[in-house]
Structures are given as structure tokens and as C-alpha cells.
Design a protein around this motif. Structure first.
Motif, PDB file in Angstrom:
ATOM      1  N   VAL A  96       1.022  -0.920  -0.385  1.00 48.24           N
ATOM      2  CA  VAL A  96       0.069  -0.011  -0.101  1.00 48.24           C
ATOM      3  C   VAL A  96       1.304   1.438   0.173  1.00 48.24           C
ATOM      4  N   LEU A 103       1.181   4.013  -3.055  1.00 46.94           N
ATOM      5  CA  LEU A 103       0.539   5.975  -2.299  1.00 46.94           C
ATOM      6  C   LEU A 103       1.955   6.374  -2.442  1.00 46.94           C
ATOM      7  N   PHE A 104       2.425   5.763  -2.901  1.00 47.94           N
ATOM      8  CA  PHE A 104       4.336   6.690  -3.505  1.00 47.94           C
ATOM      9  C   PHE A 104       3.704   6.775  -5.178  1.00 47.94           C
ATOM     10  N   PHE A 116       1.397   7.042  -6.679  1.00 45.68           N
ATOM     11  CA  PHE A 116      -0.153   8.060  -6.028  1.00 45.68           C
ATOM     12  C   PHE A 116       0.361   9.405  -5.748  1.00 45.68           C
ATOM     13  N   GLY A 117       0.968   9.903  -4.733  1.00 43.80           N
ATOM     14  CA  GLY A 117       1.410  11.031  -5.064  1.00 43.80           C
ATOM     15  C   GLY A 117       2.765  11.512  -5.830  1.00 43.80           C
ATOM     16  N   GLU A 153       0.495  12.822  -8.594  1.00 45.01           N
ATOM     17  CA  GLU A 153      -0.398  13.575  -8.227  1.00 45.01           C
ATOM     18  C   GLU A 153      -0.323  14.746  -8.917  1.00 45.01           C
ATOM     19  N   ILE A 212       5.781  13.703   2.253  1.00 47.52           N
ATOM     20  CA  ILE A 212       6.007  12.665   1.273  1.00 47.52           C
ATOM     21  C   ILE A 212       4.871  13.267   0.384  1.00 47.52           C
ATOM     22  N   PRO A 213       5.539  13.859  -0.677  1.00 48.15           N
ATOM     23  CA  PRO A 213       4.714  14.302  -2.109  1.00 48.15           C
ATOM     24  C   PRO A 213       3.562  13.357  -2.541  1.00 48.15           C
ATOM     25  N   GLY A 214       2.530  15.056  -2.587  1.00 44.38           N
ATOM     26  CA  GLY A 214       1.412  14.023  -3.520  1.00 44.38           C
ATOM     27  C   GLY A 214       0.439  13.552  -2.998  1.00 44.38           C
ATOM     28  N   VAL A 215       0.867  12.841  -1.599  1.00 47.10           N
ATOM     29  CA  VAL A 215      -0.165  12.439  -0.856  1.00 47.10           C
ATOM     30  C   VAL A 215      -0.961  12.598   0.492  1.00 47.10           C
ATOM     31  N   THR A 216      -1.744  13.226   0.544  1.00 43.75           N
ATOM     32  CA  THR A 216      -2.780  14.473   1.343  1.00 43.75           C
ATOM     33  C   THR A 216      -2.790  13.703   2.634  1.00 43.75           C
TER      34      THR A 216
END
Lengths: 449, 250
Positions: A407, A411-412, A414-415, A418, B92-96
Motif C-alpha cells: 500500500v 501511495l508513493f 499516486f503521490g 498527483e 510525502i509528496p502528493g499524498v494528502t
């Protein structure tokens, strides 16, 4: 099926017979169209295939480019096509939708009477060449590809039959997106999507192209082109969601032209294909014009995603911004080669080019070749490329919150994407893009589990 | 059994031993503070407890409510009820923040079970209000561009949301001005209670003015050399750390 790699053999009798058959099926088409195709087929034969030494194909796996054995007349049954016409509508709220399967029109949701009365044209190519020949003759393939795919452009012109013309006249703003959906439904078939978008002065429109294969593991060839012309002061948002099958050899050649004060926002999502060649050229033709070129790609297994870009600044005070992000797993390869070219008169140009690669495995390979070619003396231009891996400290931070490695990795990714996904203003579309990323990612996870 | 029990823990970084037979028991419901000079192994203790891969446990046990957690990965420890507030939280870039905490809570649910989004946001906003964190923060990337105070508040927010049984706060006071310190301390105090055991790691006494500990331990050279009531912190503050060297057993 032949596996001969002789570069010219594709223009042998097999393709010639296919072309003859294709031309014969174009009986209703105007003479200029048929002539254009004939000429293009001849050009295709004359132009050489790229070789290892061709600069614009540097680092690409040329051997994977053989066009052998694809069926340009392939077509699944009508039942399959009817089913595809309805599958996954992409966005529920839209201004119009056209669906092709194996280059055949299967659905055409026309624009509302209100938009039609304002002069908005949203037509399949076959209809457009008859009813809007003047527009087609002026704009069809009007910008030559400058990034190495001249030969493939000729082949595309010769065989293209599926496509969309979207024309939005002066001062007309359309809020809802237009959708063109192209399906490949036949094993070994060739599909040739073509999207042409033209806006008049101060017009505004959003166009979405979505590419899919009915069977995720079928072999195929996709040879797509788009030409986006933004008239003075207009704005075009253009999306390409590429999700061809894993065994597709794909080409997607994008051409953006912005007149004075016009803005083009182009965003590409690249998921599918065994080998995908994507060229994007933008021309800042008028002063104050702007092109935004964003791309996100996920490559895994032995996928190769080969991206070439060119930002041409012809007029002053124009801006362009390019951000291409690639996440690579397994033994995937990506190539990014970008160039910003500023003409001597294009003073006060503001142009940026960034390529960021996230390596999710030690075997993946990201090539980056950023470049500048500036002939004006008062400009702001920059290019940059980075390749990184998942940061160990960040990973530990996530683990320490109870999030497992799989997971955390998700998340990485997706981050990482983003920054691009957040630029999609249409929420439905943004969700669809996130789904595509997730789907690809989950498939990759499942293979490693 | 409602304790976090650290028994004869020996931890090395590479070949260098840092923690030496470290032993400490934190019962649920209590706040213990560990004070000590720099380089004495305080942060190593926090990271080793959390399961950081760079820290090698050579011997000893860490029992969380009786279960040894040393054989488990960092994420399992967290799900088992152990929380660490980082001295230097990662960006953590991009993760809200909203998605991050949501993923952390989701990871605590059984397979196929989905977190109730409405209840989640209700709780999140309630905790944010408590910590005086602007609601706009939920859509910001985790710790990206945060001030020192914002980062620490974000740590306490995560703690409030994850509701651990035991929390290790590693130098939570570092990088905080007095106002930020007060907000963070109020947040921690609001979480104190019978269901939570807290280990506060700090170099300075000032944090302990706001989060008053039940027990203070003095750490030196990888072990605890003295324990006492909260007044011990004041003694350390006035006398400095030099005298603790003499407490190290030969």
C-alpha cells in the motif's frame, strides 16, 4: 505469422493489397481524399524505416517496430462492436460521444441542438470529409511530424478511416467534454485513431480520446494522430487516455498549434502497449500563446515507452510548460527526449521542460535526453530531468503508521503522479485516470504476490 | 500485562552497540519521560522500538501487552498499537494528510472491510480542531512545506486518529517555539488516560512543564541510570547532565 524484420517488407504486396481494398471501400469519399491517401501510401513506401542510427529514434528498440502481419482491414463481429459501444462511458456528463471499434463507427451521440445551432461540429471522419471538406483540406495532417514519425504519418493517412472532427466556432464555449473512444477488438488488427480539434477565436472546449483493447492480451497495432489547433484567445483542454492491450505496438503522434493568446492544455496517460512511441510537438505560433504538456506513464514488465517532445516557440511572449512523469517497474524502459526550440524573434519566451522518473525496481531503465535550442537572446528557458527511487525514510514513515509495503508503494506512485492528475479539472475524468493507474498498479502487485 | 515492557534490549548501528541492556516498563495510563544528553541512545531507542531496519537488535525483548514485537515488521508493530511521533517527520509528496491517515486506518481493518468515510472525516475534523489545525490542511501533502510546529502537530493528529496503546514521542519539542509547544502539549494531554502509555523522549526539561510525567528516567550511555518522580527533571535542569556520568555502573 512472419517474423521477418526486413524493414521494407511491410510495404510489400500484403500491404499493397490491403491498401487497394481500403481504397475500394472509400467509394463515397471525395476525390481529394482518395488522392491524398494514394499519395500518402506512395510516400510511405518511399520513406525509410528508422534505424538504430536515426537520431530521433535514439535508444528505442527498433527491432520491435516491425509492422509485419497486422490486419488493416480487421473487424470483429457486429455483436462485439455493439457491446463495446456501450461499455465504460468514461464520463457521464458530456457534450458528445463517438465510439469506434476496429475503425468502424459504432456510436455517435451528436451535440445538442443548441450547440449545433451555434455551429459546433462534432463528426466522425467519414462524415466530415463529405460535409466539411473545406475544414479537412485546410487542417487534416496540416502539421508535419518533426520528431521522426514521417513514415508512420504517411501510413496513417493512407489507411485512416476512424476519426473525429471537433470544430468550435468563435466565441462558443462548451463546458462539458467531448469524448472519442477507440476500441481495438480483433486479434492482430490495426487501429488508426485520428482526432482533429479546431477552435475559433475565444472559443473553449474539452476533448477526451480514450484508447482500449477489448481483449487485454490481444496483439495489435495502433497508429494514432491528433491535431489540435487553438484559434486566437481560445482554450482547448485535450486528454489522451492510452490503455491499449499489453501486446500492442502503439504510436501516438500529437500536434498542438496555438495562435495568439490561445491556451492548449494537453494531458496524456499511458498505460498499455508492449512498445509505445509517443511524439508531442507544440507550436507557439502567436504571441502570448501557451501550451501545457503533461504526461504520466506507468511501465512494467518489458514495456517500452518512448516519448519525444518538441516545444517550438515562433512568437514572442509565449509560454510553454512540459512535465512528463514516468513510473517504471520490473524491466520496463522509458525514453524521454525533449527539445525546446526558440526562434530568433521569439523574445520573452518562457519555456520549461521537466522529466521525472520513479524507478520501482532495480532493473528498470529510464533514459532522459532534455535539450534546448535557443536563437533569441531574451528568454527564460529551463529543462531538467530526475530519476529517483522510493525514499527509504519516507517508506519507513509510512510503515510506522501501519501501512504495509504494498500500500505504501501504491501511495508513493499516486503521490508521484498527483502533480499531474491534480491538473485535471473534470472530477469524473480525474477519477477515471486514478482508476487506470490503480488497475495497472494492482495487476503489477498481483504478479509479484 | 497492560504494559510496554523493554527487557535487556541491546541495539547496534552497524557494529557499534548503542543500547546496552536497556530495561524499562511503561504501564498503560502512565507517562514516562526519558531525559539524557545527546548521543546517549534516546533516538535509537525510539527507532528500534518502531522497527527501523537500520537498527539491529542483538538481544533482548520488547513486550507489548505481553507479546514480543521484535520479530515483527514496523507496520505490524504500528497496527499492534505502538505509535512513534518522529523527531523529523518525512515529507510525502502528493499524498494528502487525509488520504495518508485514511490509509493508515484502513490498514487496521480486516480484508474487504471499508473505512466509513463520513465517520472518518467527522473524527478527523474534531481532532484537527482540538490541535488548532486549519481544516485546509487535510488536502495538503503530508509534511510538505510544513513549519516545525505544523509537522509536530501533524504527528499528534496522527496519534489522535490512530489511537495507539503506547506512544513514543521522540524529541517532540524540538523545533517548537513556546506557543507551538503549548499546542502540541495540550494535544498530548488530551490523549492521556487509562488506555494509553506514553514514553516522552526529550533533551530539555521545558516540555515536561507542559506534559507532566509520572516518572522521569535519566539515560546515559545506552541505559537508564536513574529513575524518579517528576522533580527529577528539575534537578537535571539545574545540575546539567555531567553528574549522571557517575551513575553508570562499572
Amino acid at each position: 505469422m512472419s517474423t521477418s524484420a526486413s524493414p521494407m517488407s511491410t510495404n510489400g504486396t500484403g500491404l499493397a493489397a490491403a491498401f487497394e481494398k481500403h481504397q475500394a471501400a472509400q467509394t463515397g469519399a471525395p476525390a481529394w481524399w482518395q488522392e491524398l491517401k494514394k499519395k500518402a501510401f506512395a510516400t510511405y513506401g518511399e520513406l525509410p524505416m528508422p534505424t538504430r542510427k536515426t537520431e530521433t529514434w535514439r535508444f528505442a528498440s527498433i527491432s520491435g517496430l516491425s509492422l509485419e502481419g497486422y490486419d488493416f482491414g480487421a473487424s470483429a463481429t457486429g455483436t462485439v462492436h455493439t457491446e463495446l459501444a456501450d461499455r465504460a462511458r468514461l464520463v457521464a456528463q458530456r457534450a458528445g460521444r463517438i465510439v469506434f471499434a476496429d475503425n468502424k463507427l459504432v456510436t455517435h451521440e451528436r451535440v445538442s441542438d443548441e450547440l449545433a445551432a451555434q455551429g459546433v461540429i462534432f463528426a466522425p471522419l467519414a462524415e466530415a470529409i463529405v460535409k466539411h471538406g473545406d475544414i479537412l483540406q485546410e487542417y487534416f495532417m496540416a502539421q508535419d511530424p518533426q520528431l521522426g514519425s514521417e513514415k508512420f504519418a504517411a501510413l496513417h493517412t493512407a489507411f485512416v478511416s476512424s476519426g473525429v472532427l471537433l470544430y468550435v466556432p468563435k466565441n462558443v464555449e462548451v463546458t462539458l467534454p467531448f469524448v472519442a473512444r477507440y476500441w481495438s477488438a480483433t486479434q492482430g488488427g490495426a487501429v488508426l485513431p485520428h482526432t482533429l480539434v479546431i477552435t475559433g477565436e475565444n472559443a473553449k472546449v474539452t476533448m477526451v480520446d480514450a484508447f482500449d483493447s477489448a481483449d487485454r492480451s490481444s496483439r495489435g497495432l495502433a497508429l494514432g494522430f491528433n491535431h489540435i489547433f487553438a484559434g486566437r484567445g481560445s482554450r482547448i483542454d485535450y486528454y489522451v487516455l492510452q490503455n491499449w492491450s499489453d501486446q500492442t505496438l502503439g504510436f501516438q503522434i500529437n500536434s498542438l498549434t496555438a495562435e495568439r493568446d490561445a491556451t492548449i492544455n494537453a494531458l496524456a496517460v499511458n498505460i498499455g502497449c508492449a512498445h509505445y512511441r509517443c511524439e508531442t510537438q507544440s507550436i507557439m505560433k502567436g504571441e502570448g500563446s501557451h501550451a501545457e504538456m503533461l504526461s504520466l506513464s506507468i511501465a512494467d514488465r518489458d514495456q517500452e515507452i518512448d516519448q519525444r517532445t518538441l516545444q517550438i516557440h515562433q512568437a514572442g511572449h509565449a509560454t510553454s510548460n512540459l512535465l512528463f512523469k514516468n513510473a517504471l517497474a520490473d524491466e520496463a524502459r522509458t525514453i524521454f527526449s525533449g527539445l525546446i526550440r526558440v526562434a530568433p524573434d521569439a523574445q520573452k519566451t518562457d519555456a520549461y521542460q521537466t522529466n521525472r522518473n520513479l524507478l520501482l525496481s532495480g532493473e528498470a531503465e529510464a533514459h532522459s535526453l532534455p535539450g534546448l535550442e535557443i536563437e533569441a537572446n531574451d528568454v527564460k528557458c529551463s529543462h531538467g530531468a530526475t530519476t529517483s527511487q522510493i525514499d527509504e525514510a519516507e517508506l519507513f514513515y509510512m510503515l510506522a503508521r501501519g501501512i504495509n509495503k504494498a500500500v505504501a508503494r501504491e501511495l508513493f506512485v499516486f503521490g508521484f503522479f498527483e502533480e499531474v492528475v491534480s491538473k485535471i479539472e473534470n472530477e469524473e475524468l480525474a477519477s477515471r485516470v486514478r482508476e487506470l493507474i490503480l488497475q495497472k498498479f494492482r495487476e503489477e502487485e498481483a504478479r509479484h504476490a | 500485562m497492560s504494559t510496554l515492557e523493554i527487557k535487556n534490549l541491546n541495539v547496534s548501528i552497524g557494529d557499534r552497540p548503542i543500547l546496552k541492556d536497556f530495561t524499562l516498563t511503561i504501564p498503560k495510563g502512565e507517562v514516562h519521560a526519558i531525559m539524557g544528553p545527546n548521543g546517549t541512545g534516546k533516538s535509537t531507542l525510539a527507532k528500534a522500538l518502531a522497527g527501523h531496519p537500520d537498527y539491529t537488535v542483538t538481544s533482548g525483548e520488547v513486550l507489548l501487552d505481553g507479546k514480543n514485537i521484535l520479530e515483527t515488521e514496523a507496520d505490524e508493530r504500528s497496527r499492534a498499537g505502538l505509535f512513534m511521533a518522529f523527531q523529523y517527520p518525512s515529507e510525502i509528496p502528493g499524498v494528502t494528510i487525509a488520504n495518508f491517515i485514511r490509509a493508515a486506518l484502513q490498514s487496521r481493518l480486516a480484508e474487504g472491510e471499508e473505512l466509513d468515510a463520513t465517520a472518518y472525516y467527522k473524527k478527523l475534523y474534531q481532532k484537527m480542531d482540538l490541535l488548532k489545525i486549519d481544516r485546509k490542511f487535510t488536502s495538503r501533502a503530508v509534511n510538505e512545506g510544513f513549519s516545525g510546529g505544523e509537522k509536530k502537530r501533524c504527528e499528534i493528529l496522527q496519534m489522535a486518529m490512530l489511537e495507539p496503546s503506547y506512544a513514543v514521542l521522540d524529541e517532540t519539542d524540538s523545533g517548537l517555539d513556546i506557543d507551538a509547544l503549548r499546542i502540541v502539549a495540550d494535544g498530548v494531554n488530551s490523549l492521556r488516560g487509562a488506555k494509553l502509555g506514553v514514553l516522552l523522549i526529550t533533551h530539555y526539561q521545558r516540555l515536561l512543564n507542559y506534559i507532566v510525567p509520572d516518572v522521569v528516567h535519566v539515560m546515559y550511555d545506552g541505559r537508564i541510570v536513574k529513575s524518579g518522580p517528576k522533580e527529577l527533571a528539575l534537578e537535571l535542569e539545574s545540575k546539567g547532565y555531567d553528574w549522571v556520568k557517575d551513575l553508570v555502573p562499572a
